[in-house]
Design a protein around this motif. Sequence first.
Motif, PDB file in Angstrom:
ATOM      1  N   GLY A 176      18.566   4.205   7.740  1.00  0.00           N
ATOM      2  CA  GLY A 176      18.984   3.831   6.393  1.00  0.00           C
ATOM      3  C   GLY A 176      18.391   2.522   5.908  1.00  0.00           C
ATOM      4  N   GLU A 177      17.794   1.762   6.812  1.00  0.00           N
ATOM      5  CA  GLU A 177      17.167   0.486   6.448  1.00  0.00           C
ATOM      6  C   GLU A 177      15.739   0.758   5.973  1.00  0.00           C
ATOM      7  OE1 GLU A 177      15.486  -3.137   9.056  1.00  0.00           O
ATOM      8  OE2 GLU A 177      17.620  -2.713   9.345  1.00  0.00           O
ATOM      9  N   PRO A 178      15.337   0.216   4.812  1.00  0.00           N
ATOM     10  CA  PRO A 178      13.968   0.474   4.334  1.00  0.00           C
ATOM     11  C   PRO A 178      12.921  -0.293   5.136  1.00  0.00           C
ATOM     12  CG  PRO A 178      15.115  -0.965   2.801  1.00  0.00           C
ATOM     13  CD  PRO A 178      16.106  -0.572   3.858  1.00  0.00           C
ATOM     14  N   LEU A 179      11.793   0.334   5.266  1.00  0.00           N
ATOM     15  CA  LEU A 179      10.621  -0.286   5.880  1.00  0.00           C
ATOM     16  C   LEU A 179       9.731  -0.758   4.739  1.00  0.00           C
ATOM     17  CD1 LEU A 179       8.494  -0.823   8.141  1.00  0.00           C
ATOM     18  CD2 LEU A 179       7.751   1.537   7.783  1.00  0.00           C
ATOM     19  N   TYR A 180       9.362  -2.028   4.742  1.00  0.00           N
ATOM     20  CA  TYR A 180       8.451  -2.582   3.742  1.00  0.00           C
ATOM     21  C   TYR A 180       7.158  -2.967   4.450  1.00  0.00           C
ATOM     22  CZ  TYR A 180      12.252  -2.885   0.400  1.00  0.00           C
ATOM     23  OH  TYR A 180      13.281  -2.576  -0.444  1.00  0.00           O
ATOM     24  N   LEU A 181       6.045  -2.504   3.905  1.00  0.00           N
ATOM     25  CA  LEU A 181       4.738  -2.840   4.468  1.00  0.00           C
ATOM     26  C   LEU A 181       3.920  -3.613   3.443  1.00  0.00           C
ATOM     27  CD1 LEU A 181       3.769   0.473   6.289  1.00  0.00           C
ATOM     28  CD2 LEU A 181       4.691  -1.630   7.277  1.00  0.00           C
ATOM     29  N   HIS A 182       3.236  -4.630   3.912  1.00  0.00           N
ATOM     30  CA  HIS A 182       2.355  -5.470   3.097  1.00  0.00           C
ATOM     31  C   HIS A 182       1.015  -5.577   3.826  1.00  0.00           C
ATOM     32  CE1 HIS A 182       6.469  -6.710   2.135  1.00  0.00           C
ATOM     33  NE2 HIS A 182       6.014  -6.973   0.917  1.00  0.00           N
ATOM     34  N   PRO A 183       0.132  -4.604   3.664  1.00  0.00           N
ATOM     35  CA  PRO A 183      -1.134  -4.635   4.404  1.00  0.00           C
ATOM     36  C   PRO A 183      -2.038  -5.774   3.945  1.00  0.00           C
ATOM     37  CG  PRO A 183      -1.142  -2.861   2.815  1.00  0.00           C
ATOM     38  CD  PRO A 183       0.242  -3.442   2.797  1.00  0.00           C
ATOM     39  N   GLN A 184      -2.820  -6.272   4.885  1.00  0.00           N
ATOM     40  CA  GLN A 184      -3.831  -7.290   4.598  1.00  0.00           C
ATOM     41  C   GLN A 184      -5.197  -6.621   4.708  1.00  0.00           C
ATOM     42  OE1 GLN A 184      -2.839 -10.438   3.665  1.00  0.00           O
ATOM     43  NE2 GLN A 184      -0.827  -9.463   3.764  1.00  0.00           N
ATOM     44  N   VAL A 185      -5.906  -6.516   3.581  1.00  0.00           N
ATOM     45  CA  VAL A 185      -7.199  -5.837   3.543  1.00  0.00           C
ATOM     46  C   VAL A 185      -8.270  -6.833   3.134  1.00  0.00           C
ATOM     47  CG1 VAL A 185      -8.517  -3.933   2.521  1.00  0.00           C
ATOM     48  CG2 VAL A 185      -6.054  -3.679   2.898  1.00  0.00           C
ATOM     49  N   THR A 186      -9.394  -6.816   3.838  1.00  0.00           N
ATOM     50  CA  THR A 186     -10.539  -7.643   3.470  1.00  0.00           C
ATOM     51  C   THR A 186     -11.787  -6.777   3.439  1.00  0.00           C
ATOM     52  OG1 THR A 186     -11.031  -8.230   5.763  1.00  0.00           O
ATOM     53  CG2 THR A 186      -9.562  -9.712   4.554  1.00  0.00           C
ATOM     54  N   GLY A 187     -12.799  -7.243   2.718  1.00  0.00           N
ATOM     55  CA  GLY A 187     -14.082  -6.541   2.643  1.00  0.00           C
ATOM     56  C   GLY A 187     -14.068  -5.422   1.629  1.00  0.00           C
ATOM     57  N   GLU A 190      -0.268  -1.477  -3.053  1.00  0.00           N
ATOM     58  CA  GLU A 190      -0.429  -2.217  -1.799  1.00  0.00           C
ATOM     59  C   GLU A 190       0.897  -2.368  -1.064  1.00  0.00           C
ATOM     60  OE1 GLU A 190      -1.708  -6.694  -0.390  1.00  0.00           O
ATOM     61  OE2 GLU A 190      -2.039  -6.074  -2.438  1.00  0.00           O
ATOM     62  N   VAL A 191       1.934  -2.844  -1.757  1.00  0.00           N
ATOM     63  CA  VAL A 191       3.244  -3.017  -1.137  1.00  0.00           C
ATOM     64  C   VAL A 191       3.979  -1.688  -1.237  1.00  0.00           C
ATOM     65  CG1 VAL A 191       5.425  -4.270  -1.217  1.00  0.00           C
ATOM     66  CG2 VAL A 191       3.282  -5.450  -1.746  1.00  0.00           C
ATOM     67  N   TRP A 192       4.532  -1.241  -0.109  1.00  0.00           N
ATOM     68  CA  TRP A 192       5.132   0.091  -0.032  1.00  0.00           C
ATOM     69  C   TRP A 192       6.399   0.023   0.791  1.00  0.00           C
ATOM     70  CZ3 TRP A 192       5.442   3.441   4.365  1.00  0.00           C
ATOM     71  CH2 TRP A 192       5.707   4.785   4.066  1.00  0.00           C
ATOM     72  N   HIS A 193       7.368   0.871   0.440  1.00  0.00           N
ATOM     73  CA  HIS A 193       8.580   0.947   1.265  1.00  0.00           C
ATOM     74  C   HIS A 193       8.957   2.409   1.484  1.00  0.00           C
ATOM     75  CE1 HIS A 193      10.618   1.441  -2.607  1.00  0.00           C
ATOM     76  NE2 HIS A 193      11.631   1.960  -1.914  1.00  0.00           N
ATOM     77  N   TRP A 194       9.713   2.615   2.583  1.00  0.00           N
ATOM     78  CA  TRP A 194      10.091   3.967   2.992  1.00  0.00           C
ATOM     79  C   TRP A 194      11.374   3.870   3.816  1.00  0.00           C
ATOM     80  CZ3 TRP A 194      10.043   5.725   8.189  1.00  0.00           C
ATOM     81  CH2 TRP A 194      10.214   7.113   8.360  1.00  0.00           C
ATOM     82  N   VAL A 195      12.204   4.925   3.731  1.00  0.00           N
ATOM     83  CA  VAL A 195      13.442   4.983   4.504  1.00  0.00           C
ATOM     84  C   VAL A 195      13.402   6.259   5.339  1.00  0.00           C
ATOM     85  CG1 VAL A 195      15.958   5.120   4.402  1.00  0.00           C
ATOM     86  CG2 VAL A 195      14.718   3.722   2.724  1.00  0.00           C
TER      87      VAL A 195
END
Length: 181
Positions: free
Chosen positions: A116-127, A152-157
């Motif tokens: 039930g807790e959301p997962l938040y992702l903040h990827p770091q992309v270069t190039g 870029e910023v994404w969340h999922w439960v």
Amino acid sequence: MEGIRNENVFAHLSCPAGALAELQLELSAECLAAESTVDFTLSGQEAEVYHYTLSHNGQELFSCESAYAFGSYIPRNSGEYTLTASAGNESAQADFTVTEKMTCTLADAPAALTLGEPLYLHPQVTGGTGVYRYIYTIIGPDGTSSAWESDEVWHWVAPQEGRYSIRLTVMDSIGAQVEAE
């Protein structure tokens, strides 16, 4: 797909009167990320031996002969490249640009979540080049997968308890891509 460009590059040179056909050099991309593959095909005139020369930023990298009118190259460094090919008395050349290699990390991905807790992702992309596209794929405990294209910023439960795998595919505006898990 918006923002993705996959163009072929042609170099044409005129043949002298009486020649069989105009020599053509086709590249699979005019712009690509370092450590991606560029394929080439030479057509228009058959020969027993084809001569190839590749230059990077105006300096010759290598020259070789081959019985094949096609091949591939994986550039390691960014910059401007020129491929020159010849068969008999005819030659053709094509230019392509190589951008910085793409990298992606998911440094903030937790090892575990509470149901039930959301997962938040903040990827770091270069190039890469231009605007990035983000495709998140979740593989569930039963092996089924779902994919979402997102910002870029994404969340999922998670819908249920279990072990999930997350894969992020990032593509740039020229079609180069990198994955992170």
